[in-house]
Scaffold this active site. Structure first.
Site, PDB file in Angstrom:
ATOM      1  N   CYS A  14       0.846  -1.188   0.000  1.00  0.00           N
ATOM      2  CA  CYS A  14       0.000   0.000   0.000  1.00  0.00           C
ATOM      3  C   CYS A  14       0.881   1.237   0.000  1.00  0.00           C
ATOM      4  O   CYS A  14       1.713   1.421   0.882  1.00  0.00           O
ATOM      5  CB  CYS A  14      -0.896   0.020   1.224  1.00  0.00           C
ATOM      6  SG  CYS A  14      -1.862   1.533   1.309  1.00  0.00           S
ATOM      7  N   CYS A  20      -0.701   7.071   6.154  1.00  0.00           N
ATOM      8  CA  CYS A  20      -2.037   6.903   6.721  1.00  0.00           C
ATOM      9  C   CYS A  20      -1.977   6.481   8.176  1.00  0.00           C
ATOM     10  O   CYS A  20      -2.654   7.063   9.021  1.00  0.00           O
ATOM     11  CB  CYS A  20      -2.810   5.895   5.872  1.00  0.00           C
ATOM     12  SG  CYS A  20      -4.179   5.104   6.690  1.00  0.00           S
ATOM     13  N   CYS A  23      -3.016   1.094   9.261  1.00  0.00           N
ATOM     14  CA  CYS A  23      -2.610  -0.314   9.345  1.00  0.00           C
ATOM     15  C   CYS A  23      -1.288  -0.408  10.088  1.00  0.00           C
ATOM     16  O   CYS A  23      -0.231  -0.520   9.465  1.00  0.00           O
ATOM     17  CB  CYS A  23      -2.443  -0.914   7.956  1.00  0.00           C
ATOM     18  SG  CYS A  23      -3.969  -1.022   7.042  1.00  0.00           S
ATOM     19  N   GLN A 221     -21.163  -2.940  14.784  1.00  0.00           N
ATOM     20  CA  GLN A 221     -19.836  -3.534  14.619  1.00  0.00           C
ATOM     21  C   GLN A 221     -19.369  -3.381  13.176  1.00  0.00           C
ATOM     22  O   GLN A 221     -20.143  -3.640  12.245  1.00  0.00           O
ATOM     23  CB  GLN A 221     -19.883  -5.019  14.993  1.00  0.00           C
ATOM     24  CG  GLN A 221     -20.258  -5.263  16.446  1.00  0.00           C
ATOM     25  CD  GLN A 221     -19.096  -5.051  17.406  1.00  0.00           C
ATOM     26  OE1 GLN A 221     -17.961  -4.814  16.990  1.00  0.00           O
ATOM     27  NE2 GLN A 221     -19.373  -5.109  18.699  1.00  0.00           N
ATOM     28  N   TYR A 250     -24.351  -1.807  27.613  1.00  0.00           N
ATOM     29  CA  TYR A 250     -23.703  -1.135  26.478  1.00  0.00           C
ATOM     30  C   TYR A 250     -24.168  -1.836  25.200  1.00  0.00           C
ATOM     31  O   TYR A 250     -23.364  -2.296  24.392  1.00  0.00           O
ATOM     32  CB  TYR A 250     -22.177  -1.189  26.583  1.00  0.00           C
ATOM     33  CG  TYR A 250     -21.599  -0.798  27.919  1.00  0.00           C
ATOM     34  CD1 TYR A 250     -21.270   0.524  28.190  1.00  0.00           C
ATOM     35  CD2 TYR A 250     -21.379  -1.751  28.917  1.00  0.00           C
ATOM     36  CE1 TYR A 250     -20.734   0.890  29.418  1.00  0.00           C
ATOM     37  CE2 TYR A 250     -20.845  -1.396  30.149  1.00  0.00           C
ATOM     38  CZ  TYR A 250     -20.524  -0.074  30.388  1.00  0.00           C
ATOM     39  OH  TYR A 250     -19.985   0.268  31.602  1.00  0.00           O
ATOM     40  N   ASP A 319     -20.191  -4.928  27.159  1.00  0.00           N
ATOM     41  CA  ASP A 319     -19.371  -4.634  25.974  1.00  0.00           C
ATOM     42  C   ASP A 319     -19.076  -3.136  25.953  1.00  0.00           C
ATOM     43  O   ASP A 319     -19.563  -2.407  25.091  1.00  0.00           O
ATOM     44  CB  ASP A 319     -20.156  -5.076  24.728  1.00  0.00           C
ATOM     45  CG  ASP A 319     -19.367  -4.929  23.442  1.00  0.00           C
ATOM     46  OD1 ASP A 319     -18.154  -4.636  23.507  1.00  0.00           O
ATOM     47  OD2 ASP A 319     -19.966  -5.100  22.369  1.00  0.00           O
ATOM     48  N   CYS A 346     -12.768  -4.198  23.573  1.00  0.00           N
ATOM     49  CA  CYS A 346     -11.890  -3.856  22.453  1.00  0.00           C
ATOM     50  C   CYS A 346     -10.595  -3.241  22.995  1.00  0.00           C
ATOM     51  O   CYS A 346      -9.843  -2.634  22.237  1.00  0.00           O
ATOM     52  CB  CYS A 346     -12.602  -2.897  21.498  1.00  0.00           C
ATOM     53  SG  CYS A 346     -13.235  -1.429  22.297  1.00  0.00           S
TER      54      CYS A 346
HETATM   55  N1  SAH Z   1     -22.798  -4.332  22.261  1.00  0.00           N
HETATM   56  C1  SAH Z   1     -22.956  -3.522  21.100  1.00  0.00           C
HETATM   57  C2  SAH Z   1     -22.277  -2.165  21.195  1.00  0.00           C
HETATM   58  C3  SAH Z   1     -20.893  -2.127  21.725  1.00  0.00           C
HETATM   59  S1  SAH Z   1     -20.021  -0.607  21.523  1.00  0.00           S
HETATM   60  C4  SAH Z   1     -22.500  -4.269  19.867  1.00  0.00           C
HETATM   61  O1  SAH Z   1     -21.895  -5.333  19.950  1.00  0.00           O
HETATM   62  O2  SAH Z   1     -22.772  -3.798  18.767  1.00  0.00           O
HETATM   63  C5  SAH Z   1     -20.255   0.196  23.036  1.00  0.00           C
HETATM   64  C6  SAH Z   1     -21.603   0.878  23.196  1.00  0.00           C
HETATM   65  O3  SAH Z   1     -21.595   1.487  24.493  1.00  0.00           O
HETATM   66  C7  SAH Z   1     -21.894   2.010  22.213  1.00  0.00           C
HETATM   67  O4  SAH Z   1     -23.150   1.770  21.606  1.00  0.00           O
HETATM   68  C8  SAH Z   1     -21.960   3.278  23.083  1.00  0.00           C
HETATM   69  O5  SAH Z   1     -22.932   4.207  22.649  1.00  0.00           O
HETATM   70  C9  SAH Z   1     -22.331   2.691  24.436  1.00  0.00           C
HETATM   71  N2  SAH Z   1     -21.956   3.459  25.631  1.00  0.00           N
HETATM   72  C10 SAH Z   1     -20.850   4.225  25.819  1.00  0.00           C
HETATM   73  N3  SAH Z   1     -20.833   4.715  27.072  1.00  0.00           N
HETATM   74  C11 SAH Z   1     -21.931   4.231  27.704  1.00  0.00           C
HETATM   75  C12 SAH Z   1     -22.465   4.382  29.033  1.00  0.00           C
HETATM   76  N4  SAH Z   1     -21.843   5.104  29.947  1.00  0.00           N
HETATM   77  N5  SAH Z   1     -23.614   3.742  29.326  1.00  0.00           N
HETATM   78  C13 SAH Z   1     -24.256   2.992  28.399  1.00  0.00           C
HETATM   79  N6  SAH Z   1     -23.804   2.816  27.140  1.00  0.00           N
HETATM   80  C14 SAH Z   1     -22.663   3.442  26.789  1.00  0.00           C
END
Ligand code: SAH
Length: 389
Positions: A14, A20, A23, A221, A250, A319, A346
């Site tokens: 690339c 960039c 990566c 995602q 979340y 999450d 993550c």
């Molecule tokens: N579980 C979902 C989203 C994960 S990403 C999936 O797999 O698609 C994390 C998420 O947490 C996001 O949607 C974000 O808006 C939310 N978030 C961030 N801070 C938060 C908080 N304090 N309370 C509740 N949700 C929150």
């Protein structure tokens, strides 16, 4: 990455690799990248137990279903679009990136040309002039629905009809176009105000056999292929029997909770982003999940209130974003005392910190599974199972 790689080998050629910065691991073969990520997980998580072998992608390219491009102008007046060079405000012009969806890349290049044709300029932050700040394109890999979001500083759109006509003629695959108004000096790309210029204003995609509505501002995602692998592991760890009360903390647009709903007694989801919660509620209906409810709240607050009200949960999926969970959340979680916690993260650093707290309060880590959601970047996703000791 701009060129077609022959194989997932080292340095895929690339030309933007150094500029960039997206990566970070491109100088490694894909096998080396996986070992690197495995070692990172082991370094941070080995004190909690055995780290299982990372699950990589068979085809680690073109996995991004969402592409975002910043628009700007070179000193010579040429319109460019792409990514910000790491920790700077310089735009690296990207035509075609091997991580990104090809349709999305093509649409962004078309929009660049259409700006020229329709005499519209990218927004100039210093002068406060111009029209287009960013473009976001999202494609449902299963449904082929395509969302285009044009981010502008005001609701003005000179020559809107003609611009849209050209865009939709050149890209009949686009199913919805949204104008997002963001006049603030902020690192957030999308503004609050949304004008639907064409189509439904959202797209749908299918994940783990369920249908999900996704709005412009909702989290979804970005690698749907690996998301199914990740959620598969999360469900395996939860081992639901059909009776449990499940909390999806979340929850975004409710994907994990709704995948769990079929195998649970009831599901409660909590999420801060109001658009995502609205999507989650509609997604419950789309999937006939009458046993799932979703709430818009800070997860820590919501959990604290639930713990104070003496409510219970058998399984908690959590999450959180990169920062991990805050103390109110973790304290309430140990008060709720679910038998199982499935922690998806993550960011292994903050996950290790939070696992440390939970292990001090009666939990033990049973499984640790890394999943490669972001090939060629330094990021790694992990899913851990915690049980009451
Ligand atoms: N579980 C979902 C989203 C994960 S990403 C999936 O797999 O698609 C994390 C998420 O947490 C996001 O949607 C974000 O808006 C939310 N978030 C961030 N801070 C938060 C908080 N304090 N309370 C509740 N949700 C929150």
């Amino acid at each position: 990455m701009q060129t077609q790689p022959k194989k997932a080998g080292r340095g895929n050629g690339c030309p933007l690799y150094k500029k960039c910065g997206g990566c970070q691991l491109q100088n490694m073969t894909y096998a080396e990248q996986l070992s690197f990520k495995q070692a990172k997980c082991i370094r941070h998580l080995k004190r909690f137990g055995h780290v299982e072998e990372i699950l990589g992608m068979a085809e680690p390219f073109r996995y991004r279903n969402k592409v975002q491009a910043a628009f700007g102008t070179t000193r010579g007046g040429k319109i460019i679009s792409g990514v910000y060079q790491s920790s700077s405000h310089n735009i690296v012009c990207v035509d075609n990136c091997m991580l990104e969806d090809e349709t999305a890349d093509r649409i962004i290049v078309t929009i660049r040309a259409l700006l020229q044709k329709h005499r519209l300029r990218p927004f100039d932050e210093d002068r406060g002039t111009g029209f287009l700040r960013h473009v976001l394109v999202r494609r449902g890999f299963q449904t082929n629905e395509v969302m285009v979001v044009l981010v502008t500083p005001t609701a003005l759109f000179p020559g809107k009809k003609e611009f849209l006509k050209d865009l939709l003629t050149l890209h009949p695959e686009i199913t919805t176009v949204i104008q997002s108004v963001n006049g603030a000096k902020t690192s957030l790309v999308l503004g609050r105000q949304e004008l639907v210029l064409f189509g439904k204003g959202y797209i749908e995609d299918i994940l783990c056999g369920r249908r999900f509505r996704i709005s412009a501002r909702s989290f979804y995602q970005i690698n749907p292929v690996q998301t199914e692998v990740l959620y598969g592991k999360a469900m395996e760890f939860a081992a639901l029997t059909g009776k449990e009360t499940v909390l999806d903390a979340y929850c975004g647009i409710g994907t994990i909770g709704l995948v769990a709903a079929e195998r649970a007694g009831q599901v409660v989801g909590v999420e801060l982003n109001a658009d995502a919660v609205r999507d989650a509620k509609i997604n419950a209906k789309l999937n006939n999940a009458g046993n799932a409810r979703f709430y818009c709240a800070d997860a820590g607050r919501f959990m604290t209130e639930a713990a104070q009200a003496g409510e219970r949960a058998d399984v908690v999926f959590m999450d959180p974003p990169r920062a991990g969970s805050d103390l109110p959340f973790l304290r309430a979680l140990v008060t709720l005392a679910p038998k199982k916690i499935v922690y998806i993260s993550c960011n292994v650093e903050t996950q290790a910190r939070d696992l440390g707290f939970l292990c001090k309060h009666g939990y033990r880590v049973g499984r640790i599974q890394p999943v490669d959601m972001f090939p060629h970047t330094g990021h790694v996703e992990t899913v851990c199972l915690l049980t009451h000791s």
